[in-house]
Motif scaffolding. Structure first.
Motif, PDB file in Angstrom:
ATOM      1  N   ARG A  38      -6.536 -65.310  58.468  1.00 20.49           N
ATOM      2  CA  ARG A  38      -6.639 -63.931  58.008  1.00 20.49           C
ATOM      3  C   ARG A  38      -7.066 -63.901  56.556  1.00 20.49           C
ATOM      4  N   GLN A  39      -7.687 -62.786  56.185  1.00 20.65           N
ATOM      5  CA  GLN A  39      -8.100 -62.592  54.801  1.00 20.65           C
ATOM      6  C   GLN A  39      -7.778 -61.172  54.383  1.00 20.65           C
ATOM      7  N   ALA A  40      -6.862 -61.062  53.432  1.00 20.44           N
ATOM      8  CA  ALA A  40      -6.487 -59.761  52.899  1.00 20.44           C
ATOM      9  C   ALA A  40      -7.460 -59.387  51.783  1.00 20.44           C
ATOM     10  N   PRO A  41      -7.599 -58.090  51.483  1.00 21.50           N
ATOM     11  CA  PRO A  41      -8.509 -57.672  50.418  1.00 21.50           C
ATOM     12  C   PRO A  41      -8.194 -58.369  49.099  1.00 21.50           C
ATOM     13  N   GLY A  42      -9.199 -58.967  48.506  1.00 19.20           N
ATOM     14  CA  GLY A  42      -9.030 -59.616  47.219  1.00 19.20           C
ATOM     15  C   GLY A  42      -8.363 -60.973  47.267  1.00 19.20           C
ATOM     16  N   LYS A  43      -8.124 -61.482  48.460  1.00 18.31           N
ATOM     17  CA  LYS A  43      -7.454 -62.772  48.589  1.00 18.31           C
ATOM     18  C   LYS A  43      -8.315 -63.742  49.384  1.00 18.31           C
ATOM     19  N   GLU A  44      -7.979 -65.024  49.285  1.00 17.76           N
ATOM     20  CA  GLU A  44      -8.686 -66.041  50.053  1.00 17.76           C
ATOM     21  C   GLU A  44      -8.203 -66.029  51.498  1.00 17.76           C
ATOM     22  N   ARG A  45      -9.080 -66.546  52.371  1.00 18.47           N
ATOM     23  CA  ARG A  45      -8.694 -66.655  53.765  1.00 18.47           C
ATOM     24  C   ARG A  45      -7.610 -67.714  53.912  1.00 18.47           C
ATOM     25  N   GLU A  46      -6.621 -67.420  54.748  1.00 13.62           N
ATOM     26  CA  GLU A  46      -5.513 -68.345  54.924  1.00 13.62           C
ATOM     27  C   GLU A  46      -5.242 -68.560  56.410  1.00 13.62           C
ATOM     28  N   GLY A  47      -4.766 -69.752  56.743  1.00 11.81           N
ATOM     29  CA  GLY A  47      -4.396 -70.057  58.106  1.00 11.81           C
ATOM     30  C   GLY A  47      -3.089 -69.382  58.474  1.00 11.81           C
ATOM     31  N   VAL A  48      -3.046 -68.827  59.686  1.00  9.73           N
ATOM     32  CA  VAL A  48      -1.864 -68.107  60.146  1.00  9.73           C
ATOM     33  C   VAL A  48      -1.135 -68.907  61.222  1.00  9.73           C
ATOM     34  N   ALA A  49      -1.882 -69.349  62.229  1.00  7.26           N
ATOM     35  CA  ALA A  49      -1.273 -70.088  63.342  1.00  7.26           C
ATOM     36  C   ALA A  49      -2.337 -70.947  64.004  1.00  7.26           C
ATOM     37  N   ALA A  50      -1.912 -72.083  64.515  1.00  7.94           N
ATOM     38  CA  ALA A  50      -2.827 -73.010  65.189  1.00  7.94           C
ATOM     39  C   ALA A  50      -2.188 -73.527  66.463  1.00  7.94           C
ATOM     40  N   ILE A  51      -3.036 -73.871  67.424  1.00  8.31           N
ATOM     41  CA  ILE A  51      -2.562 -74.457  68.665  1.00  8.31           C
ATOM     42  C   ILE A  51      -3.504 -75.601  69.033  1.00  8.31           C
ATOM     43  N   SER A  54      -1.320 -77.634  73.248  1.00  4.86           N
ATOM     44  CA  SER A  54      -0.037 -76.958  73.477  1.00  4.86           C
ATOM     45  C   SER A  54       0.946 -77.057  72.320  1.00  4.86           C
ATOM     46  N   ALA A  55       0.656 -77.885  71.328  1.00  2.00           N
ATOM     47  CA  ALA A  55       1.497 -77.897  70.125  1.00  2.00           C
ATOM     48  C   ALA A  55       1.066 -76.739  69.230  1.00  2.00           C
ATOM     49  N   THR A  56       2.014 -76.177  68.480  1.00  4.81           N
ATOM     50  CA  THR A  56       1.710 -75.029  67.632  1.00  4.81           C
ATOM     51  C   THR A  56       2.206 -75.250  66.212  1.00  4.81           C
ATOM     52  N   ILE A  68       1.382 -67.768  68.792  1.00  2.00           N
ATOM     53  CA  ILE A  68       0.037 -68.105  69.250  1.00  2.00           C
ATOM     54  C   ILE A  68       0.137 -68.702  70.652  1.00  2.00           C
ATOM     55  N   SER A  69      -0.811 -68.335  71.497  1.00  2.00           N
ATOM     56  CA  SER A  69      -0.835 -68.883  72.853  1.00  2.00           C
ATOM     57  C   SER A  69      -2.268 -68.885  73.355  1.00  2.00           C
ATOM     58  N   GLU A  70      -2.490 -69.569  74.459  1.00  2.00           N
ATOM     59  CA  GLU A  70      -3.839 -69.640  75.004  1.00  2.00           C
ATOM     60  C   GLU A  70      -3.787 -69.606  76.522  1.00  2.00           C
ATOM     61  N   ASP A  71      -4.840 -69.079  77.105  1.00  2.29           N
ATOM     62  CA  ASP A  71      -5.023 -69.104  78.554  1.00  2.29           C
ATOM     63  C   ASP A  71      -6.306 -69.898  78.789  1.00  2.29           C
ATOM     64  N   ALA A  73      -7.621 -71.074  81.445  1.00  3.62           N
ATOM     65  CA  ALA A  73      -8.413 -70.640  82.596  1.00  3.62           C
ATOM     66  C   ALA A  73      -9.330 -69.485  82.220  1.00  3.62           C
ATOM     67  N   GLU A  74      -8.860 -68.651  81.291  1.00  5.50           N
ATOM     68  CA  GLU A  74      -9.645 -67.493  80.870  1.00  5.50           C
ATOM     69  C   GLU A  74     -10.369 -67.739  79.560  1.00  5.50           C
ATOM     70  N   ASN A  75     -10.216 -68.942  78.991  1.00  4.18           N
ATOM     71  CA  ASN A  75     -10.836 -69.261  77.697  1.00  4.18           C
ATOM     72  C   ASN A  75     -10.498 -68.208  76.643  1.00  4.18           C
ATOM     73  N   THR A  76      -9.226 -67.846  76.579  1.00  8.11           N
ATOM     74  CA  THR A  76      -8.790 -66.794  75.662  1.00  8.11           C
ATOM     75  C   THR A  76      -7.603 -67.268  74.833  1.00  8.11           C
ATOM     76  N   LEU A  77      -7.674 -66.962  73.561  1.00  6.34           N
ATOM     77  CA  LEU A  77      -6.607 -67.251  72.610  1.00  6.34           C
ATOM     78  C   LEU A  77      -5.915 -65.944  72.262  1.00  6.34           C
ATOM     79  N   TYR A  78      -4.605 -65.997  72.071  1.00 12.14           N
ATOM     80  CA  TYR A  78      -3.842 -64.798  71.748  1.00 12.14           C
ATOM     81  C   TYR A  78      -3.022 -64.995  70.470  1.00 12.14           C
ATOM     82  N   LEU A  79      -2.707 -63.892  69.836  1.00  5.76           N
ATOM     83  CA  LEU A  79      -1.756 -63.889  68.733  1.00  5.76           C
ATOM     84  C   LEU A  79      -0.883 -62.655  68.888  1.00  5.76           C
ATOM     85  N   GLN A  80       0.356 -62.865  69.304  1.00  4.53           N
ATOM     86  CA  GLN A  80       1.327 -61.781  69.401  1.00  4.53           C
ATOM     87  C   GLN A  80       1.979 -61.616  68.035  1.00  4.53           C
ATOM     88  N   MET A  81       1.859 -60.432  67.478  1.00  2.12           N
ATOM     89  CA  MET A  81       2.391 -60.173  66.144  1.00  2.12           C
ATOM     90  C   MET A  81       3.483 -59.118  66.239  1.00  2.12           C
TER      91      MET A  81
END
Length: 128
Positions: A38-51, A54-56, A68-71, A73-81
């Motif tokens: 993520r990148q907030a206004p006026g700030k550098e981009r920072e890592g939030v979550a990685a997978i 299956s390790a996170t 963070i989770s992934e499917d 079969a559907e080639n989809t990454l999720y981030l529940q916040m």
């Protein structure tokens, strides 16, 4: 052509929840190393979550609130916040890299240089 497309962003009040999705296409089938930045206004981009395989790993600022989770079969990454705070307001980006996955130990896994594929980002706004 590799493509990552984020969705699910928007505006929410503090304490609320959002789920981001990242649809991956054109990536090698073996890719299972993905992350959210993520990148907030006026700030550098920072890592939030990685997978990775299956390790996170989570940034301290979101630990216990984001998942963070992934499917594969559907080639989809999720981030529940959950329990969102105004300081979570930022553009959120999906990222991926071919194996070998970055190790998710100290100092690794949430660095920009470790990822080769990037989405265009999606805005999350949290109001107080």
């Amino acid at each position: 052509q590799a493509q990552l497309v984020e969705s699910g962003g928007g505006s929410v009040q503090a304490g609320g929840s959002l789920m981001l999705s990242c649809a991956a296409s054109g990536l090698p089938a073996s890719v299972h190393c993905m992350a959210w930045f993520r990148q907030a206004p006026g700030k550098e981009r920072e890592g939030v979550a990685a997978i990775a395989d299956s390790a996170t790993k989570y940034a301290e600022s979101v630990k216990g609130r984001f998942t963070i989770s992934e499917d594969n079969a559907e080639n989809t990454l999720y981030l529940q916040m959950n329990s969102l705070k105004p300081e979570d307001t930022a553009m959120y980006y999906c990222a991926a890299v071919q194996p070998p996955c970055p190790p998710l130990g100290a100092g690794h896994g949430l660095e920009e240089f470790e990822y080769d594929y990037w989405g265009k980002g999606i805005l999350v706004t949290v109001s107080s």
